[in-house]
Structure formats: structure tokens, C-alpha cells
Design an enzyme around this catalytic site. Sequence first.
Site, PDB file in Angstrom:
ATOM      1  N   MET A 325      -4.255  -6.289   8.603  1.00  0.00           N
ATOM      2  CA  MET A 325      -3.363  -5.133   8.334  1.00  0.00           C
ATOM      3  C   MET A 325      -3.151  -4.873   6.696  1.00  0.00           C
ATOM      4  SD  MET A 325      -0.200  -5.332  11.055  1.00  0.00           S
ATOM      5  CE  MET A 325       0.519  -4.182  10.446  1.00  0.00           C
ATOM      6  N   GLY A 326      -2.937  -6.209   6.027  1.00  0.00           N
ATOM      7  CA  GLY A 326      -3.009  -5.983   4.590  1.00  0.00           C
ATOM      8  C   GLY A 326      -4.402  -5.447   3.885  1.00  0.00           C
ATOM      9  N   TRP A 328      -6.512  -3.738   5.370  1.00  0.00           N
ATOM     10  CA  TRP A 328      -6.624  -2.176   5.957  1.00  0.00           C
ATOM     11  C   TRP A 328      -5.979  -1.426   4.999  1.00  0.00           C
ATOM     12  CZ3 TRP A 328      -2.466   0.427   8.069  1.00  0.00           C
ATOM     13  CH2 TRP A 328      -2.816   1.938   8.415  1.00  0.00           C
ATOM     14  N   HIS A 329      -4.887  -1.746   4.295  1.00  0.00           N
ATOM     15  CA  HIS A 329      -4.296  -0.881   3.505  1.00  0.00           C
ATOM     16  C   HIS A 329      -4.983  -0.818   2.050  1.00  0.00           C
ATOM     17  CE1 HIS A 329      -0.447  -1.494   5.849  1.00  0.00           C
ATOM     18  NE2 HIS A 329      -0.300  -0.101   5.613  1.00  0.00           N
ATOM     19  N   GLY A 330      -5.479  -1.687   1.748  1.00  0.00           N
ATOM     20  CA  GLY A 330      -6.567  -1.716   0.487  1.00  0.00           C
ATOM     21  C   GLY A 330      -6.849  -3.272  -0.019  1.00  0.00           C
TER      22      GLY A 330
END
Length: 398
Positions: A325-326, A328-330
Site C-alpha cells: 500500500m505504501g 502504491w502511493h509512491g
Amino acid sequence: MMFPHMIPYAEPIYFFYLLLALCPLAIGLYFGKRVKWYESCVTLLFLWMSFGGEQWHQGLALVGYVLWQSGVVGTYFHLRSKKNQTSVFYLFVLLAIFPLAITKVVPFFHDNQPSLLGFLGISYLTFRSVQMVMEMRDGMIKEYQWLHFIRFLLFFPTISSGPIDRYRRFEKEANQAPADYLDYLEKGVKRLFLGFLYKFMLGYFFGQVLLPVVAKEAMMSGGVSWALVGYMYVYSMYLFFDFAGYSLFAIATSNFMGYDVPINFNKPFLAPNIKEFWNRWHMSLSFWFRDYVYMRLMFTLMKKKVFKSRVVSSNVGYFALFLLMGIWHGLTWYYIAYGIYHATWICLNDAWIRYKKRHPSLPSNRLTHSLAVIGTFHGVCLSFLLFSGFLNTLFFLK
């Protein structure tokens, strides 16, 4: 008539065009008829407003993306029962993720320059495509029609930032008018006005009025200070009201169109622990990662007996989930640290729950519940400070 480029739900004129375009559709739904051809025309119009004009390159990227995912999902549907099913499945999941992966990796190696393949909402469209492949493999989707898939993929109210819907639920509503459209209309109106309160009043106040002030004070202080603490809470409020407001607009628009898409926020700052927080915050994303990443990883780890302990398997699953998830944000240190922070917290929360079960005499009342809510709120705000990237600016980019 030429429509200017508009970011969905960002300015009042967008809502004027939106409500005007939806009136004929609403009238048809009131009389029990879903006018599909008109709904398609409205979708194309608002996609043009979001991805046309000066954003034509995003529009081309979107067209190419839809063709790619239609080919990937359609091909997998016909190959899913062939030999080497597992290998074919993983290959097509990777193919579905490939365009998103490119858009995330390119800026990392090219001085934060966006990829030409990227467009607003590519992440949320990818979640829908991957979901299709996974549910086809599970036998939950037994029929595939490419036009129905494209209709689901390009559902314009939720295209840019969700909520993330499920194909089987969407497909049921896409082919018929709701039995009680007035109920949908009532919910839509309430959510629309609540969205105005959240995004254009509270979100504006915290994000445009207070945030620049506390950010300036924190920068002038040059380190850990009360101004930085103020920034942490103001940013957390801004993030919630801005995103929750957007989500309410997307859900309200869906309601006006006769769709009951899932809600995204359910009083997250009243959660008594971090796991409950993720059951209330950006719920459609949380549940998507839970169902299509965490649960499948846990099943694999348990089936292959990679770890003897179920607790160890669960903790490994949490770290894999939140790291993903982290990322995925960048691809930045603070997004990765944000993922590690939440994974660690959830593992500690599970350990605490197991400890409480072994010690039932520990107090559990309104006071302990209130303290848990307060503690969770402060811990979440701290994570949002990390997520904001402000610490990177404050300490590393002076």
C-alpha cells in the site's frame, strides 16, 4: 458546445453540468427505465471533460489502457481453464498490473516526471481489472462480455479516486432500474450536500486557510515544535474532509444514476483501535487489499506451511500488505515508512488482543474505550504527518 477541461468535483460549474446531464437519466429511472444509450453518452461527455482538451494525452493513455485491459481480461477468461492454470493466472495478474507499475516506476528514475502512460484514476481502474482476473479464476464471474467490462471500468463518477466497486454488484444494477429510485435520490441529495460541507467548507478551511499558516510556522521553527504538531492535526483534518467530501460526491452521483456503490468512510476517527480504523477509513480500498492481497497471501502461506505459527504468517501478511500500500502511493521513503508504521501497529494491536483474551480481568468499560479512541486518533494523525511528506521537506529539503 465546447466544454472546458475539468477535474471531477473540483469546482461548482462541474456540478451544474453534471446535474443538468443527469436530469433525463433520473426521469427515466423514476419511471422504472434505465436508458443505457443515454447513460453511455453522459459517460463519454464527462470523460471528455476530464481527459480531453489540454489533457488529450491523458485521454489517449486512457483509450490505450482500456484496450490493453480488455485484451488482458478477455484473453484470461478464455484461457483460465487451460493447463498450468496457476502460472497463467499469475501471468495475467502481472499483465493487468503492468501499466500501473510503469506509471509508478518511471517518475522514480526520471526526476518525478510523470509517465506518458499515466492518467487520472489509473490505480482505481487497475484494481477493477485485477479483481476481474481473480474472480474469474475463483469461478465467481462465469460470463464475460467486453462491453459490460468497459462499462464497469469507465463508470465515470468513481473513475478518478473511487470508491472501488465490485463487478458482480455493479452488473446487477447496470441492467435494470432500482425498485425504489426515490430512495436512491434521497440518499444522493443528502450525500451531495454533506460533500459540499466536507470538501468546500471544512476541507477548504483546514487545507487553504489553516494549513499554509501552520506549515510556515513549522518551517520557521526548523524542527520538532508545537507548530509541527499543529501541522499534523490540521493536515489530518484536511485529508479526511477533502477525501471524504470527494467520495460523497462520487457516491451521490452514482445514486442519482441508480447505483448504490459502497461508502468509503464511516466515522474513522472514532475507531478504538487501528484495525477498526482501517475498517472505517477508505473502506473500499481497505477491503480490496484485504480480500485480494492479504487473504490470498495468508491462504498461500498456510497451505504451503511456510511458517509453523499462524501468528507469524499473519504478521508477515500485514507487513507485505502495508508495504504494498505504501509503494502504491509512491516510491518514496515516507510512503514506505508509513506502510511499516501501520503494519507494526496492527501486529502490536493483535498481540494486545491475544493478551487481553488470556487476562479477562483487565478493565474494559467506557473509560478504557474512550482512551482507546483518543490514543488511536493521535496515532493515526502521527502517521498522516509521515504520509504528508512534510517531514521530508522540513528536514531533508530545506
